[in-house]
Design a protein around this motif. Structure first.
Motif, PDB file in Angstrom:
ATOM      1  N   VAL A 120      59.284  18.565  29.714  1.00 38.20           N
ATOM      2  CA  VAL A 120      60.364  17.801  29.100  1.00 38.20           C
ATOM      3  C   VAL A 120      59.975  16.332  29.184  1.00 38.20           C
ATOM      4  N   ILE A 121      59.901  15.667  28.033  1.00 37.89           N
ATOM      5  CA  ILE A 121      59.465  14.270  27.948  1.00 37.89           C
ATOM      6  C   ILE A 121      60.682  13.393  27.658  1.00 37.89           C
ATOM      7  N   ALA A 122      60.981  12.484  28.562  1.00 33.82           N
ATOM      8  CA  ALA A 122      62.129  11.587  28.397  1.00 33.82           C
ATOM      9  C   ALA A 122      61.773  10.492  27.405  1.00 33.82           C
ATOM     10  N   HIS A 123      62.333  10.573  26.218  1.00 34.17           N
ATOM     11  CA  HIS A 123      62.026   9.663  25.120  1.00 34.17           C
ATOM     12  C   HIS A 123      62.598   8.278  25.410  1.00 34.17           C
ATOM     13  N   ARG A 124      61.733   7.340  25.759  1.00 39.05           N
ATOM     14  CA  ARG A 124      62.134   5.979  26.140  1.00 39.05           C
ATOM     15  C   ARG A 124      63.034   5.996  27.380  1.00 39.05           C
ATOM     16  N   GLY A 125      62.870   7.021  28.202  1.00 40.74           N
ATOM     17  CA  GLY A 125      63.749   7.220  29.341  1.00 40.74           C
ATOM     18  C   GLY A 125      64.922   8.095  28.939  1.00 40.74           C
ATOM     19  N   ALA A 126      65.981   8.058  29.717  1.00 47.97           N
ATOM     20  CA  ALA A 126      67.203   8.778  29.344  1.00 47.97           C
ATOM     21  C   ALA A 126      67.989   7.896  28.383  1.00 47.97           C
ATOM     22  N   SER A 127      67.427   7.708  27.199  1.00 47.36           N
ATOM     23  CA  SER A 127      67.970   6.714  26.264  1.00 47.36           C
ATOM     24  C   SER A 127      69.283   7.141  25.633  1.00 47.36           C
ATOM     25  N   GLY A 128      69.681   8.398  25.833  1.00 50.72           N
ATOM     26  CA  GLY A 128      71.010   8.812  25.396  1.00 50.72           C
ATOM     27  C   GLY A 128      72.096   8.346  26.330  1.00 50.72           C
ATOM     28  N   TYR A 129      71.715   7.861  27.526  1.00 52.99           N
ATOM     29  CA  TYR A 129      72.682   7.485  28.552  1.00 52.99           C
ATOM     30  C   TYR A 129      72.564   6.040  29.021  1.00 52.99           C
ATOM     31  N   ARG A 130      71.428   5.416  28.804  1.00 55.18           N
ATOM     32  CA  ARG A 130      71.198   4.035  29.219  1.00 55.18           C
ATOM     33  C   ARG A 130      70.395   3.329  28.136  1.00 55.18           C
ATOM     34  N   PRO A 131      70.492   2.004  28.034  1.00 51.95           N
ATOM     35  CA  PRO A 131      69.636   1.289  27.073  1.00 51.95           C
ATOM     36  C   PRO A 131      68.172   1.661  27.267  1.00 51.95           C
ATOM     37  N   GLU A 132      67.506   1.928  26.172  1.00 51.62           N
ATOM     38  CA  GLU A 132      66.156   2.476  26.213  1.00 51.62           C
ATOM     39  C   GLU A 132      65.152   1.516  26.836  1.00 51.62           C
ATOM     40  N   HIS A 133      64.067   2.113  27.366  1.00 58.89           N
ATOM     41  CA  HIS A 133      62.971   1.349  27.947  1.00 58.89           C
ATOM     42  C   HIS A 133      63.450   0.365  29.010  1.00 58.89           C
ATOM     43  N   THR A 134      64.305   0.844  29.882  1.00 52.75           N
ATOM     44  CA  THR A 134      64.672   0.089  31.074  1.00 52.75           C
ATOM     45  C   THR A 134      64.331   0.950  32.288  1.00 52.75           C
ATOM     46  N   LEU A 135      64.124   0.319  33.433  1.00 52.77           N
ATOM     47  CA  LEU A 135      63.812   1.095  34.627  1.00 52.77           C
ATOM     48  C   LEU A 135      64.940   2.055  34.970  1.00 52.77           C
TER      49      LEU A 135
ATOM     50  N   ILE B 166      55.784  13.070  38.965  1.00 50.23           N
ATOM     51  CA  ILE B 166      56.281  12.522  37.703  1.00 50.23           C
ATOM     52  C   ILE B 166      55.114  11.945  36.918  1.00 50.23           C
ATOM     53  N   GLY B 167      55.062  12.237  35.627  1.00 50.34           N
ATOM     54  CA  GLY B 167      54.019  11.706  34.765  1.00 50.34           C
ATOM     55  C   GLY B 167      54.545  10.640  33.827  1.00 50.34           C
ATOM     56  N   ILE B 168      53.627   9.908  33.212  1.00 52.17           N
ATOM     57  CA  ILE B 168      54.003   8.932  32.189  1.00 52.17           C
ATOM     58  C   ILE B 168      53.308   9.297  30.883  1.00 52.17           C
ATOM     59  N   TYR B 169      53.923   8.890  29.776  1.00 52.84           N
ATOM     60  CA  TYR B 169      53.464   9.293  28.447  1.00 52.84           C
ATOM     61  C   TYR B 169      53.467   8.049  27.548  1.00 52.84           C
ATOM     62  N   PRO B 170      52.605   7.059  27.834  1.00 57.57           N
ATOM     63  CA  PRO B 170      52.658   5.789  27.110  1.00 57.57           C
ATOM     64  C   PRO B 170      52.183   5.899  25.662  1.00 57.57           C
ATOM     65  N   GLU B 171      52.799   5.080  24.826  1.00 57.05           N
ATOM     66  CA  GLU B 171      52.381   4.954  23.425  1.00 57.05           C
ATOM     67  C   GLU B 171      51.914   3.534  23.162  1.00 57.05           C
TER      68      GLU B 171
ATOM     69  N   GLN C  79      67.327  13.477  36.232  1.00 60.91           N
ATOM     70  CA  GLN C  79      67.833  14.576  35.411  1.00 60.91           C
ATOM     71  C   GLN C  79      66.826  15.710  35.284  1.00 60.91           C
ATOM     72  N   GLY C  80      65.606  15.493  35.755  1.00 61.30           N
ATOM     73  CA  GLY C  80      64.624  16.563  35.751  1.00 61.30           C
ATOM     74  C   GLY C  80      63.489  16.416  34.778  1.00 61.30           C
ATOM     75  N   ALA C  81      63.378  15.266  34.094  1.00 66.19           N
ATOM     76  CA  ALA C  81      62.267  15.066  33.158  1.00 66.19           C
ATOM     77  C   ALA C  81      60.937  15.108  33.898  1.00 66.19           C
ATOM     78  N   ASP C  82      59.928  15.624  33.227  1.00 66.02           N
ATOM     79  CA  ASP C  82      58.581  15.698  33.799  1.00 66.02           C
ATOM     80  C   ASP C  82      57.767  14.447  33.500  1.00 66.02           C
ATOM     81  N   PHE C  83      57.984  13.881  32.317  1.00 63.80           N
ATOM     82  CA  PHE C  83      57.277  12.676  31.892  1.00 63.80           C
ATOM     83  C   PHE C  83      58.289  11.659  31.371  1.00 63.80           C
ATOM     84  N   ILE C  84      58.010  10.389  31.641  1.00 63.27           N
ATOM     85  CA  ILE C  84      58.792   9.302  31.061  1.00 63.27           C
ATOM     86  C   ILE C  84      57.900   8.547  30.083  1.00 63.27           C
ATOM     87  N   GLU C  85      58.498   8.092  28.984  1.00 65.16           N
ATOM     88  CA  GLU C  85      57.702   7.535  27.895  1.00 65.16           C
ATOM     89  C   GLU C  85      57.935   6.035  27.728  1.00 65.16           C
ATOM     90  N   PRO C  86      56.953   5.199  28.093  1.00 63.39           N
ATOM     91  CA  PRO C  86      57.028   3.782  27.755  1.00 63.39           C
ATOM     92  C   PRO C  86      56.236   3.462  26.488  1.00 63.39           C
TER      93      PRO C  86
END
Length: 441
Positions: A58-73, A191-196, A82-89
């Protein structure tokens, strides 16, 4: 519809009857869980190393961006809990060459920069990947200046609840994101990261700062340098993604070998018929030797010219060549992978008085999926979102929740997906695995 299945936040045992799993897949609400429920989901998450369960991530798209402003810590932190395996910056560069997490280098939509009179003179118009944009751009700010800004919700009309967090969080650096992933990796969980890399051709060769000087920053080189410095180079914990082709080939053939690392690369796809990779557009316009840049990809795609779209790179020969030469995975837009058609009139599926569900699945699956899996590529579609405006009906006319959408994708063979509500993705994985367990009994 009522059911005696326990809701996810109250469940105490990891297993559930298959009937409950199927009902959850079909009827799970697309509304977000409350914060407390999200935290309890983290408590239930089973440790895993490497990230994921049974090969599913499960890859957290820009973090939990459905619940907090995206791309914030805080968005990344909540996603992990919430259980995400990767977070995406998504990565762009500052004036002093530091990689920071923003969806775009134009930041008026995601920060409060417009309210800072000291930066008013830096508002300008630039052309990014052929599109004119007016606003403020990260390459015109030092990191210290950027840190004086605060993040805000990018789509407040769709996510009004997130606006209560406006002004609370700063713009994080890649280093800070990595440090967070390290801190949150404990009790056997990694926890992994998935940078673009965002707009790599622009930053390296085409873009200019507001003073007219070339930016000249290789996002790929900066990314590799940062990962090595932070000792975060476990290939099980990092995917690097890009919508451009050239920078991924460069990473595979030059940048990573020079640094002594080898990380999986994921080729992203914009709309198959409506978009051209920008690096191709740029190289064509500047008379580059395409065979020297892309190697055998040119031949496998049947030639590359100004009319070439992403769809030219979805064929079986191209995917096999990509796997053999640089890519470990592909990230197609879900709307291309599972085509939808527009309803004659939108539907109010969640009963909130707003008819926002406007699409219906066709029942078709693009052959790219089968060809990519056959080639041994990971397939990670984007982007799953729980709000009704992003959902669709099944071909039979049943409104589909984001959980059901995710279960469907797992069932088709994808190994992961990008999602704005990671807890919903984690639930979908649990449902899918439970259905499979019941079938095997």
């Amino acid at each position: 519809m009522h059911t005696r299945c326990r809701t996810p936040e109250r469940r105490r045992r990891p297993d559930r009857p298959a009937a409950c799993a199927m009902l959850l897949a079909l009827f799970a609400s697309s509304a977000a869980f409350a914060d407390d429920a999200a935290m309890s989901a983290a408590d239930r998450h089973r440790p895993s190393d490497p990230p994921g369960q049974h090969g599913l991530i499960v890859i957290a798209h820009r973090g939990a961006s459905g619940y907090r402003p995206e791309h914030t810590l805080e968005a990344y932190r909540l996603a992990i809990r919430q259980g995400a395996d990767f977070i995406e910056p998504d990565l762009v560069a500052t004036k002093d060459g530091v990689l920071v997490a923003r969806h775009e280098n134009e930041i008026s939509g995601t920060t409060d920069v417009a309210s800072h009179p000291e930066f008013a003179s830096r508002r300008t118009t630039k052309t990014i990947d052929g599109v004119a944009m007016t606003g403020w751009f990260t390459e015109d700010f030092t990191l210290a200046e950027l840190k004086t800004l605060r993040a805000k919700e990018r789509i407040p009309a769709i996510r009004p609840d997130n606006t209560r967090f406006d002004g609370m969080y700063s713009v994080p650096t890649l280093v800070e994101v990595i440090e967070l992933a390290k801190r949150e990796s404990r009790n056997g969980r990694r926890i992994g990261i998935y940078p673009e890399t965002k707009h790599p051709t622009y930053f390296a060769r085409e873009g200019r700062r507001i003073d007219g000087k070339p930016i000249g920053v290789s996002l790929g080189a900066k990314l590799v340098e940062t990962l090595v410095q932070q000792r975060f180079t476990d290939p099980r914990r990092v995917y690097i993604q890009s919508f451009e082709f050239e920078n991924l080939v460069e990473l595979k053939k030059k940048l990573m070998p020079a640094a002594g690392i080898d990380l999986p690369l994921v080729q992203l796809y914009d709309d198959f018929q409506g978009a051209t990779p920008y690096d191709i557009t740029y190289n064509l316009a500047h008379g580059a030797d395409l065979s020297a840049v892309y190697g055998g990809l040119v031949q496998q795609a049947g030639g590359i010219d100004a009319a070439t779209r992403y769809g030219a790179f979805t064929s079986e020969p191209v995917l096999a060549w990509m796997k053999a030469n640089y890519a470990s995975g592909v990230g197609p837009w879900k709307g291309n992978l599972l085509p939808r058609q527009t309803l004659q009139a939108p539907v109010d599926a969640n009963g909130d008085g707003k008819a926002e569900l406007a699409g219906q699945g066709t029942g078709l699956v693009h052959p790219m999926l089968a060809w990519a899996l056959k080639a041994g590529l990971q397939v990670h579609p984007y982007t799953l979102r729980a709000e009704e405006v992003y959902l669709a009906q099944t071909p039979g006319g049943v409104p589909q929740s984001v959980v059901a959408e995710a279960v469907q994708l797992y069932g088709l063979g994808v190994q992961g997906f990008f999602i704005d509500q990671p807890d919903q993705g984690v639930l979908a994985r649990e449902v899918f695995l439970e259905i499979n367990r019941q079938r095997e009994r």
